[in-house]
Design a protein around this motif. Structure first.
Motif, short mmCIF file in Angstrom:
data_model
loop_
_atom_site.label_atom_id
_atom_site.label_comp_id
_atom_site.label_asym_id
_atom_site.label_seq_id
_atom_site.Cartn_x
_atom_site.Cartn_y
_atom_site.Cartn_z
N VAL A 90 0.84 -1.19 0.00
CA VAL A 90 0.00 0.00 0.00
C VAL A 90 0.88 1.25 0.00
CG1 VAL A 90 -1.63 1.36 1.37
CG2 VAL A 90 -1.98 -1.08 1.08
N GLY A 91 1.96 1.23 0.75
CA GLY A 91 2.85 2.38 0.82
C GLY A 91 2.40 3.39 1.85
N GLN A 92 2.92 4.58 1.70
CA GLN A 92 2.63 5.65 2.64
C GLN A 92 1.68 6.64 1.97
OE1 GLN A 92 6.16 7.55 4.12
NE2 GLN A 92 5.02 8.88 5.49
N GLU A 93 0.72 7.13 2.74
CA GLU A 93 -0.24 8.08 2.17
C GLU A 93 0.17 9.51 2.52
OE1 GLU A 93 -4.17 6.74 3.48
OE2 GLU A 93 -4.43 6.07 1.41
N PHE A 94 0.06 10.37 1.51
CA PHE A 94 0.44 11.77 1.65
C PHE A 94 -0.73 12.66 1.28
CE2 PHE A 94 4.36 9.50 0.85
CZ PHE A 94 5.23 10.06 1.77
N LEU A 95 -0.94 13.72 2.06
CA LEU A 95 -1.88 14.77 1.67
C LEU A 95 -1.10 15.69 0.74
CD1 LEU A 95 -4.65 16.20 2.04
CD2 LEU A 95 -3.49 17.62 3.75
N VAL A 96 -1.67 15.93 -0.44
CA VAL A 96 -1.00 16.77 -1.44
C VAL A 96 -1.57 18.18 -1.37
CG1 VAL A 96 -0.50 17.06 -3.89
CG2 VAL A 96 -0.68 14.75 -2.92
N PHE A 97 -0.68 19.16 -1.20
CA PHE A 97 -1.10 20.56 -1.21
C PHE A 97 -0.22 21.35 -2.15
CE2 PHE A 97 1.90 20.28 2.32
CZ PHE A 97 2.72 21.39 2.15
N THR A 98 -0.72 22.52 -2.55
CA THR A 98 0.03 23.34 -3.49
C THR A 98 0.47 24.64 -2.84
OG1 THR A 98 -2.05 24.28 -4.31
CG2 THR A 98 -1.11 22.46 -5.56
N LEU A 99 1.66 25.05 -3.24
CA LEU A 99 2.22 26.36 -2.91
C LEU A 99 2.72 26.90 -4.23
CD1 LEU A 99 4.33 25.52 0.28
CD2 LEU A 99 2.18 26.76 0.22
N GLY A 100 2.03 27.87 -4.78
CA GLY A 100 2.41 28.37 -6.10
C GLY A 100 2.27 27.27 -7.13
N GLU A 101 3.33 27.03 -7.89
CA GLU A 101 3.32 26.02 -8.95
C GLU A 101 3.73 24.63 -8.45
OE1 GLU A 101 2.34 26.82 -12.22
OE2 GLU A 101 1.77 28.66 -11.16
N GLU A 102 4.22 24.55 -7.23
CA GLU A 102 4.76 23.29 -6.72
C GLU A 102 3.72 22.50 -5.94
OE1 GLU A 102 7.79 22.32 -7.45
OE2 GLU A 102 8.48 24.21 -8.30
N GLU A 103 3.86 21.17 -6.02
CA GLU A 103 3.02 20.28 -5.21
C GLU A 103 3.87 19.66 -4.12
OE1 GLU A 103 -0.67 18.29 -7.36
OE2 GLU A 103 1.23 17.58 -8.20
N TYR A 104 3.34 19.65 -2.92
CA TYR A 104 4.04 19.11 -1.75
C TYR A 104 3.21 17.99 -1.16
CZ TYR A 104 6.92 23.32 -1.92
OH TYR A 104 7.78 24.31 -2.32
N GLY A 105 3.88 17.08 -0.46
CA GLY A 105 3.18 16.00 0.22
C GLY A 105 3.62 15.93 1.67
N ILE A 106 2.64 15.76 2.56
CA ILE A 106 2.95 15.54 3.97
C ILE A 106 2.22 14.28 4.43
CG2 ILE A 106 3.49 17.91 4.64
CD1 ILE A 106 0.64 18.19 5.68
N ASP A 107 2.77 13.63 5.42
CA ASP A 107 2.22 12.40 5.97
C ASP A 107 0.77 12.63 6.41
OD1 ASP A 107 1.56 10.13 7.41
OD2 ASP A 107 3.40 10.10 8.58
N ILE A 108 -0.15 11.88 5.82
CA ILE A 108 -1.58 12.05 6.09
C ILE A 108 -1.91 11.81 7.57
CG2 ILE A 108 -2.24 9.66 5.54
CD1 ILE A 108 -4.29 12.74 4.53
N LEU A 109 -1.11 11.00 8.25
CA LEU A 109 -1.38 10.69 9.65
C LEU A 109 -1.19 11.89 10.57
CD1 LEU A 109 0.22 7.14 9.87
CD2 LEU A 109 -2.18 7.74 9.55
N LYS A 110 -0.50 12.93 10.08
CA LYS A 110 -0.28 14.14 10.89
C LYS A 110 -1.44 15.13 10.75
CE LYS A 110 4.32 13.32 11.54
NZ LYS A 110 4.51 12.40 12.61
N VAL A 111 -2.32 14.90 9.76
CA VAL A 111 -3.38 15.85 9.45
C VAL A 111 -4.60 15.61 10.34
CG1 VAL A 111 -4.94 16.71 7.66
CG2 VAL A 111 -2.59 16.07 7.07
N GLN A 112 -5.02 16.66 11.06
CA GLN A 112 -6.20 16.57 11.90
C GLN A 112 -7.44 16.98 11.12
OE1 GLN A 112 -5.88 18.10 15.98
NE2 GLN A 112 -7.76 19.25 15.63
N GLU A 113 -7.34 18.10 10.39
CA GLU A 113 -8.48 18.57 9.59
C GLU A 113 -7.99 19.61 8.59
OE1 GLU A 113 -11.27 21.53 11.64
OE2 GLU A 113 -10.34 20.50 13.34
N ILE A 114 -8.87 19.91 7.63
CA ILE A 114 -8.61 20.94 6.64
C ILE A 114 -9.77 21.92 6.72
CG2 ILE A 114 -8.34 21.42 4.18
CD1 ILE A 114 -7.42 18.42 3.96
N ARG A 115 -9.45 23.20 6.81
CA ARG A 115 -10.50 24.20 6.95
C ARG A 115 -10.16 25.44 6.13
NH1 ARG A 115 -12.16 24.58 12.15
NH2 ARG A 115 -12.46 26.79 12.08
N GLY A 116 -11.16 26.27 5.90
CA GLY A 116 -10.94 27.52 5.20
C GLY A 116 -10.13 28.47 6.06
#
Length: 164
Positions: free
Chosen positions: A15-41
């Protein structure tokens, strides 16, 4: 019982490791999904005097005072605008809850070991000590960030001081 352990270990490897993908400008970044509590405006924050520009301030999230860091400013992006796409990723790290402001969140990707390349020795936007590698998925290239290491640097000690 060891048969079950081996099966779950093999499943985790495929399965591998799951990453939340977010953008900063033109670049895409990934962080460990297990660290994410929530996403909000992005909401208004209470600014704290004498903090670096990238520390936007603090917000009250259901009784918890959460420092808000704008990664776009931290990574020296030129044009930082706040609009309806701007989001805050609330992270639950070992020692603190922190919100990071990003341009947007696109998806969750699962990468296995052979899709992750070592981080290059140099990068323009980010010190390599915060990189865990580069994720390669077809034509997409993700910059994988060790968010725990990034947000526990010396300057982040200011966040702890202001939040207490």
């Amino acid at each position: 019982m060891t048969g079950l352990t081996n099966i779950s270990k093999m499943a985790a490897e495929t399965v591998g490791q799951e990453f939340l993908v977010f953008t900063l400008g033109e670049e895409e970044y990934g962080i460990d999904i297990l660290k994410v509590q929530e996403i909000r405006g992005y909401d208004k924050v209470t600014r704290i005097a004498n903090t670096p520009e990238f520390i936007k301030g603090v917000t009250n999230l259901r009784g918890v005072i959460v420092p808000i860091i704008d990664l776009r400013i931290k990574f020296s992006q030129q044009s930082v605008t706040y609009d309806e796409n701007t989001v805050v990723i609330v992270l639950n790290l070992q020692s603190r809850v922190v919100g990071i402001v990003v341009d947007g969140v696109s998806d969750v990707l699962s990468l296995n070991v052979d899709q992750i390349r070592p981080a290059p020795e140099f990068t323009v936007t980010l010190s390599t000590e915060y990189l865990t590698g580069l994720g390669s998925l077809g034509e997409r290239m993700l910059i994988l960030v060790d968010i725990e290491k990034l947000l526990s640097s010396e300057e982040m000690a200011l966040v702890d001081a202001m939040a207490s």
